[in-house]
Motif scaffolding. Structure first.
Motif, PDB file in Angstrom:
ATOM      1  N   GLN A 109      31.569  -6.192  59.168  1.00  0.00           N
ATOM      2  CA  GLN A 109      32.936  -6.714  59.069  1.00  0.00           C
ATOM      3  C   GLN A 109      33.453  -6.624  57.641  1.00  0.00           C
ATOM      4  O   GLN A 109      34.624  -6.307  57.411  1.00  0.00           O
ATOM      5  CB  GLN A 109      32.962  -8.167  59.546  1.00  0.00           C
ATOM      6  N   LYS A 132      39.114  -6.383  71.687  1.00  0.00           N
ATOM      7  CA  LYS A 132      38.896  -7.476  70.731  1.00  0.00           C
ATOM      8  C   LYS A 132      37.413  -7.660  70.442  1.00  0.00           C
ATOM      9  O   LYS A 132      37.010  -7.887  69.298  1.00  0.00           O
ATOM     10  CB  LYS A 132      39.504  -8.770  71.274  1.00  0.00           C
ATOM     11  N   GLU A 146      35.674  -7.174  66.801  1.00  0.00           N
ATOM     12  CA  GLU A 146      34.968  -8.337  66.273  1.00  0.00           C
ATOM     13  C   GLU A 146      33.506  -8.021  65.978  1.00  0.00           C
ATOM     14  O   GLU A 146      32.960  -8.415  64.943  1.00  0.00           O
ATOM     15  CB  GLU A 146      35.068  -9.490  67.279  1.00  0.00           C
ATOM     16  N   GLU A 147      32.868  -7.273  66.866  1.00  0.00           N
ATOM     17  CA  GLU A 147      31.456  -6.911  66.681  1.00  0.00           C
ATOM     18  C   GLU A 147      31.282  -5.805  65.643  1.00  0.00           C
ATOM     19  O   GLU A 147      30.214  -5.652  65.052  1.00  0.00           O
ATOM     20  CB  GLU A 147      30.858  -6.485  68.018  1.00  0.00           C
TER      21      GLU A 147
END
Length: 546
Positions: free
Chosen positions: A319, A503, A507-508
């Motif tokens: 991320q 999503k 997110e992952e």
């Protein structure tokens, strides 16, 4: 082609200019405008001169499954439907079809004058054979998952069923009946994709190498393959056996294989190419003076994280890398081809049941935030027990020179915004793809161009068992949402499932979206009628030369 690999640790001037907010270098005043382009001789045959960048992976319909193969194949062969000039499917080898009330059974009627380039009639059995060959696990097609919409295809491909259990049947020579696993509003779009093109059964059975040489290739499209000098150029001529030959205005097409945009631009200037990509280091001037053209595209340039390799087995570190990339600067100063920054994975040009664009509804799912990125990196390193981040290598293919420039810009952004030093590894396209498929690359370039006009085509590729995944990432909730979306007949519910799946994907963070493709190019004023499909492949059926 030989493998080329090197490690690059310094940034080029273009990257330095990017970070400082300046545009990249402009071309000199000596012959940069389209007006200086030499005029090809037009007194003879009308031969369109194009650049395919690289050697096609394969012209066997289930085996190519990439743009450099399918742009060519889309003009050598044809499916039941063909994308028209308006991007909608229209009758092609099939002159008409009927759909059952439940939306699951399609009956296609083939044209009486549909023929192969060798003069044989195209039969419904050629489609049945081709589609079962696509799904057959022995074929090993990367596109096999596309056939899963047909009842019995997924079981056949997974080894749990048989060819006879796949519900596609030639009722007679001109009638093909297909039963779907569930209603699919995108099916007519899907069968225009080259993966669903027919093959001449006798030729394929007699010669497994049939699609590798001009002398043995058999197609049913507007053009036929006449010459193929591997890794150099490929020639096709008008197919007089094509059912709609009267519409085809060109006498032929020559595809060069030049993967350096500046070399290709010089060939365009001298009339050796009729159209070419816009070189990134000249884009500002070419767009400013009106010589470059752009139209909407679909598809996404992105990077894959190998979640089985350190440090990208940690989600927060993935991320952090995602949030450290300034995508707007990337498209403004590096690619410079009017692309949109990709703040999610599914691109624009996919419409919801109410007509809104899927991307507008889904919104931005990843943002540029250096401070938040630094915080996430620190948290991820603490979770993983790192005092020093393990070495990171950015891997990219040399299929286009732009790939290298983008990698260098990313390298500089990661250093500036995260304090992370990276190396760049460059390698020849086939070697690169092979290593990526084998999960031998840590952080590597990718792209996706849609095979048909529905967001499920993007999302399907990151299911745990999909060969396209190439990240090692597995998520049961994501898999279930995508599978449910495939089976859902209600498009409103189906689109919500796809938004929910996207999503999770962002997110992952097994991937790093960079930018959405547009189609920007230079084209001679002599050329008319080339159709560059946002949701398909280049079509030359309507092209002409003045």
């Amino acid at each position: 082609m030989k493998k080329v690999a090197s490690i690059v640790s310094s940034s080029l001037l273009a990257v330095a200019l990017l970070i400082s907010g300046c545009s990249s270098s402009q071309p000199s005043d000596s012959g940069t405008k389209e007006q200086s382009q030499s005029t090809p001789e037009n007194s003879g045959p009308k031969i369109l001169l194009l650049n395919n960048l690289n050697e096609p992976t394969s012209l066997d319909p289930p085996m190519g499954f990439d743009q450099i193969s399918y742009d060519i194949l889309n003009n050598l062969s044809e499916g039941l439907t063909r994308l028209g000039k308006d991007q909608n499917p229209e009758p092609a080898t099939a002159k008409e079809w009927k759909v059952s009330e439940d939306g699951k059974t399609y009956t296609f009627i083939l044209r009486d004058n549909a023929k192969w380039s060798n003069g044989d009639p195209v039969k419904a059995s050629d489609f049945e054979y081709a589609w079962k060959r696509l799904a057959d696990p022995k074929t090993g097609s990367q596109a096999a998952f596309l056939a899963n919409v047909i009842a019995g295809a997924e079981a056949f491909n997974s080894g749990q069923g048989t060819a006879d259990g796949m519900k596609v049947k030639a009722v007679d020579d001109k009638t093909l009946e297909v039963e779907l696993a569930q209603p699919a509003s995108y099916f007519l779009l899907m069968v225009s994709n080259p993966a669903f093109f027919p093959v001449h059964q006798a030729t394929v059975e007699q010669n497994p190498e049939w699609a590798k040489e001009a002398a043995t290739f058999v197609g049913n499209g507007p053009f036929k393959l006449s010459e193929w000098t591997h890794d150099s150029e490929l020639k096709m001529v008008k197919n007089d056996q094509y059912w709609d030959a009267a519409t085809v205005k060109l006498d032929g097409v020559t595809w060069k294989m030049i993967n350096d945009s500046n070399t290709a631009y010089q060939m365009f200037q001298t009339g050796e190419l009729h159209t070419t990509d816009v070189p990134s280091d000249m884009a500002s001037q070419l767009f400013a003076d009106g010589t470059a053209q752009v139209q909407d595209g679909a598809g996404t340039a992105f990077y894959r994280f190998n979640v089985n390799m350190k440090p990208f087995d940690n989600k927060k570190i993935r991320q952090a890398f995602n949030m450290a990339i300034d995508r707007q600067k990337l498209v403004d100063f590096i690619t410079q081809r009017k692309e949109k920054p990709a703040n999610a994975y599914v691109s624009y040009n996919f419409h919801e049941p109410d007509g809104k664009d899927f991307r507008d509804v889904g919104g931005d799912l990843v943002k540029f935030d250096p401070e938040a990125a630094k915080k996430l990196l620190a948290e991820g390193m603490q979770e993983a027990g790192y005092t020093t981040l393990p070495p990171v290598t950015i891997s990219t293919s040399t299929s286009q020179d732009l790939n290298i420039k983008v990698a260098q810009a990313m390298q500089e952004m990661l250093k500036t915004n995260l304090g992370v030093e990276t190396a760049i590894e460059k390698m020849e396209s086939k070697a690169f793809t092979s290593k990526q498929k084998a999960l031998e690359l840590q952080f590597s370039r990718s792209s996706f161009l849609p095979d048909f006009g529905d967001p499920i085509n993007f999302l399907d590729g990151f299911q745990s068992d999909n060969p396209f995944n190439r990240t090692g990432w597995k998520n049961a909730e994501y898999d279930q949402l995508v599978k449910a979306a495939f089976k859902e007949a209600d498009d409103i519910k189906r689109f919500q499932m796809m938004h929910d799946a996207e999503k999770i994907l962002i997110e992952e963070a097994p991937i790093m979206p960079l930018y959405f493709y547009s189609s920007s190019y230079l084209q001679s004023e002599q050329v008319e009628g080339i159709v560059r499909h946002a949701l398909g492949y280049m079509d030359l059926k309507w092209a002409s030369l003045k």
